[in-house]
Design an enzyme around this catalytic site. Structure first.
Site, PDB file in Angstrom:
ATOM      1  N   LYS A 178      35.886  69.368  64.881  1.00 58.48           N
ATOM      2  CA  LYS A 178      35.259  69.520  66.191  1.00 58.48           C
ATOM      3  C   LYS A 178      34.753  68.161  66.669  1.00 58.48           C
ATOM      4  O   LYS A 178      33.993  67.493  65.965  1.00 58.48           O
ATOM      5  CB  LYS A 178      34.090  70.509  66.102  1.00 58.48           C
ATOM      6  CG  LYS A 178      33.414  70.804  67.432  1.00 58.48           C
ATOM      7  CD  LYS A 178      32.352  71.880  67.258  1.00 58.48           C
ATOM      8  CE  LYS A 178      31.661  72.203  68.584  1.00 58.48           C
ATOM      9  NZ  LYS A 178      30.642  73.256  68.431  1.00 58.48           N
ATOM     10  N   GLY A 191      36.256  65.809  75.201  1.00 52.24           N
ATOM     11  CA  GLY A 191      36.667  66.329  73.905  1.00 52.24           C
ATOM     12  C   GLY A 191      35.885  65.774  72.735  1.00 52.24           C
ATOM     13  O   GLY A 191      36.283  65.946  71.580  1.00 52.24           O
ATOM     14  N   ARG A 255      38.263  84.736  68.194  1.00 52.54           N
ATOM     15  CA  ARG A 255      37.008  85.261  68.739  1.00 52.54           C
ATOM     16  C   ARG A 255      37.281  86.333  69.781  1.00 52.54           C
ATOM     17  O   ARG A 255      38.446  86.583  70.135  1.00 52.54           O
ATOM     18  CB  ARG A 255      36.216  84.105  69.348  1.00 52.54           C
ATOM     19  CG  ARG A 255      37.042  83.301  70.348  1.00 52.54           C
ATOM     20  CD  ARG A 255      36.496  81.901  70.577  1.00 52.54           C
ATOM     21  NE  ARG A 255      36.631  81.040  69.422  1.00 52.54           N
ATOM     22  CZ  ARG A 255      35.798  80.034  69.140  1.00 52.54           C
ATOM     23  NH1 ARG A 255      34.790  79.765  69.942  1.00 52.54           N
ATOM     24  NH2 ARG A 255      35.971  79.282  68.075  1.00 52.54           N
ATOM     25  N   ASP A 342      33.150  84.091  74.250  1.00 55.73           N
ATOM     26  CA  ASP A 342      33.976  83.101  73.557  1.00 55.73           C
ATOM     27  C   ASP A 342      33.261  82.511  72.347  1.00 55.73           C
ATOM     28  O   ASP A 342      33.865  81.738  71.585  1.00 55.73           O
ATOM     29  CB  ASP A 342      34.401  81.982  74.513  1.00 55.73           C
ATOM     30  CG  ASP A 342      33.222  81.340  75.225  1.00 55.73           C
ATOM     31  OD1 ASP A 342      32.600  82.032  76.050  1.00 55.73           O
ATOM     32  OD2 ASP A 342      32.911  80.171  74.951  1.00 55.73           O
ATOM     33  N   ASP A 352      29.946  78.504  66.398  1.00 54.13           N
ATOM     34  CA  ASP A 352      29.577  77.674  67.553  1.00 54.13           C
ATOM     35  C   ASP A 352      28.071  77.451  67.656  1.00 54.13           C
ATOM     36  O   ASP A 352      27.382  78.067  68.470  1.00 54.13           O
ATOM     37  CB  ASP A 352      30.130  78.276  68.844  1.00 54.13           C
ATOM     38  CG  ASP A 352      31.655  78.241  68.875  1.00 54.13           C
ATOM     39  OD1 ASP A 352      32.235  77.425  68.153  1.00 54.13           O
ATOM     40  OD2 ASP A 352      32.269  79.034  69.606  1.00 54.13           O
TER      41      ASP A 352
END
Length: 670
Positions: A178, A191, A255, A342, A352
């Site tokens: 990530k 990003g 998810r 999400d 997350d």
């Protein structure tokens, strides 16, 4: 315990006065810790498999099974008819390892060795600069309801799939980095993730694991000399921060939002999923998910002609897992902050980590996300929101499982949550029997916490001081409990600061008069009425504190807790009927200490480690990770009396377990 010193953990120090009330010591990890840990594990018959990273057994089933985007590259675009887009990570300059989780890498059968922090290949692999043999990089396409509204295509805007590793136990683990650069789903972002947010996710992923909460794992945190621009306070004063990448590990990162790519046009937002109406693709995604991650349902039902029955059993199991997960959150006082669809795992695990927060002082309306102005994702609303998200999942798969079949099953969530939450709370209270009135006992405890401003974590831990009423120490234990829990209550100054009105009382009075004269405005302002109600209660509480003194507050707190304690003692008396009181007390004490953590990742503690890391010193992150590994442990359980009695003073020790000072509360994360 001499082994603690022997196996490479040095400078274990504690102030003696802290030892009865804390459960963790500060540690510094030496280079020899890792190799000695291997020997210690071997002594305990725990296998440590020495596998080089280059020999990982990749089996990238998701990319073989699910359709891929016909276009490759990082260009932002609408991705139709695909679940993944092949994409390359964007390299960073001079990657440097900040922290590594030994136990997370053990899932992959990889041993973390002492040279890991200086290993250039390791930093290169897990920053995205270099690919492991067998790795295939891709970004996942999904949609989501964000703050209650459908947002259309979202996807992995900064996370990149590295592949799936099958370990010696035949367990499948997806690896994902990530912060590794732009993907087709990055929209207007770069990003990237920065050091502060990456450290927060790395530490909390591991903290939740050690607390026993289902979660994704964090294997590593690697920073770099690549700089990105961030406006931390959204005040027009951006700064340059280090681009940082974390390795996340989970069975899958599919998810709820993965199934929303098929959603037709939303009447409110005017958005639709990129693969709207493609039922064949929906069925393929469902089959892959069930056969891979719910194999028992696939074996028992999937081989029959009753496809809808299989889908229903799958949906109901997702409901159960999600309900149990949010019950765990409520029991440890943790708030996610961004419970969009999400951000909901199809596996029922926590994913997350953004503006999350553990509660300090108990507040059911606790909002950990500074962007959540309306309190949609407040602590007390988490079960309701997870339930709502489950309904949205049902809507997302309705082409294959009609709503008239799936929707009635929402009762499965309700029943599972209530059962899991009450079971968790009984364990925290040391109750081994299930009796009528337990729910009221818990509710009254939380109400007393709110009224007195009690620290959530330490307040629960204080319960272990109370013994069964038939024991010889019963009266003494009551006094110990009251003395302990009153110390965990907020001071008058702290409560006045917390309840200080955010809207001037005069303006609120005018608004109340307006609503009385024109009640239809309440319907027009429906979305803001919850905020207004909270503010009205805040002002009422603030007024009630005006005539109070510090002495009168402490007296009132003791009285409130004494009244609740009477009810608790009466309930405990029903536990010990015809039982060995000493043995029963030992069992309930063990149960409570395994259910009420001593240490949590409080925001200010994480922030101190972050501040140190931003100066180039990563020891704070590494040491805090070690501390978080034993959240339930008492000093007397970890070290023998001979060692603890010889430890010199360390003023910082109590900070990890004490309720934060007023200067360390109110840290806002967005």
């Amino acid at each position: 315990m001499s082994n603690i010193l022997k196996y490479g953990v040095k400078n274990i120090t504690a102030r003696k006065s802290c030892l009865p009330s804390i459960g963790v010591v500060q540690v510094d990890v030496t280079a020899t810790f890792f190799s000695k840990t291997k020997a210690l594990l071997a002594h305990k018959n725990v296998p440590v498999i020495n596998m080089a990273l280059e020999k990982l057994k990749f089996d990238n089933l998701a990319l073989r099974t699910l359709p891929l985007d016909s276009e490759t590259g990082n260009r932002q675009r609408r991705v139709e008819g695909a679940c993944f887009s092949l994409v390359d990570p964007t390299p960073v300059d001079s990657p440097e390892t900040v922290a590594v989780s030994q136990s997370a890498f053990e899932l992959l059968d990889v041993e973390v060795t002492p040279d890991i922090y200086s290993n250039e290949n390791f930093a290169a692999y897990f920053s995205g600069n270099k690919l492991l043999p067998g790795s295939q990089t891709a970004a996942h396409c999904y949609c989501g309801h964000q703050f209650g509204h459908f947002s259309g295509q979202l996807g992995d805007g900064c996370a990149i799939y590295l592949g799936e590793v099958v370990n010696q136990k035949e367990e499948r683990w997806e690896m994902q980095i990530k912060g590794a650069g732009k993907t087709p789903y990055s929209r207007h972002a770069d990003g990237r993730k920065v050091l502060r947010s990456s450290i927060r996710e790395f530490l909390c992923s591991e903290a939740m694991h050690y607390l026993g909460v289902p979660t994704t794992r964090a294997g590593s945190c690697v920073t770099s000399n690549t700089k990105v621009i961030r406006d931390i306070k959204y005040d027009g004063n951006p700064i340059l921060e280090k681009a940082t990448v974390i390795l996340r590990i989970a069975p899958t990162f599919i998810r709820f939002g993965s199934f929303e790519i098929f959603k037709p046009l939303d009447a409110v937002t005017g958005r639709e999923g990129p693969s709207v109406g493609q039922q064949d693709l929906l069925n393929k995604l469902l089959d892959y998910t069930i056969s891979t991650f719910y194999p028992q349902i696939w074996r028992e039902v999937g081989s029959t002609a009753e496809r809808q029955q299989m889908l229903l059993e799958f949906y109901e199991e997702v409901l159960r897992r999600t309900a149990r997960l949010v019950a765990k959150w409520q029991c440890v006082g943790w708030c996610h902050g961004v419970l969009n669809t999400d951000n909901m795992s199809i596996m029922g695990i926590t994913i997350d980590y953004g503006p999350y927060g553990f509660m300090d002082r108990f507040d059911p309306g606790f909002i950990c996300n500074g962007s959540d102005d309306g309190g949609r994702y407040s602590f007390e609303k988490q079960p309701e929101i997870c339930r709502w998200n489950c309904l949205k999942l049902g809507e997302a798969i309705q082409m294959s499982l009609p709503l008239e079949i799936s929707k009635p099953s929402i009762k499965v969530f309700d029943e599972e949550f209530e059962s899991a939450y009450l079971t968790g709370m009984r364990e925290k209270f040391g109750l081994q029997k299930s009796l009528d009135g337990d729910k009221e006992l818990v509710s009254n405890f939380l109400s007393t916490m709110l009224e007195t401003g009690c620290d959530f974590t330490n307040g629960f831990r204080s319960l272990s001081l109370v013994t069964l009423p038939e024991s010889a120490q019963s009266e003494e234990s009551k006094h110990k409990f009251l003395d302990s829990i009153v110390k965990e209550c907020a001071s008058l100054t702290e409560l006045q600061k917390f309840y200080k009105p955010k809207i001037p009382p005069g303006q609120m009075a005018m608004f109340k008069n307006l609503l009385e004269q024109q009640p239809h405005l309440a319907e027009v302002l429906r979305g803001q009425m919850a905020v207004i109600d909270v503010e009205l209660k805040r002002q009422e509480k603030f007024q009630s504190l005006k005539d109070m003194t510090s002495e009168s507050k402490e007296h009132a707190d003791r009285k409130l807790w004494s009244d609740w304690l009477d009810a608790y003692i009466a309930r405990l008396s029903k536990e010990s009927t015809g039982s060995d009181v000493t043995l029963l007390n030992e069992r309930r004490l063990k149960l409570m200490k395994a259910s009420n953590p001593r240490i949590i990742l409080r925001n200010y503690i994480a922030q101190e480690a972050i501040a140190k890391a931003e100066e180039g010193d990563y020891s704070g992150v590494q040491n805090l990770l070690e501390v978080l590994k034993t959240p339930y442990t008492d000093p007397e359980e970890e070290f023998n009396q001979e060692v603890t009695s010889s430890l010199p003073a360390l003023p910082d020790l109590c900070r990890y377990v004490s309720k934060p000072s007023s200067d360390n509360t109110g840290l806002i994360v967005t």
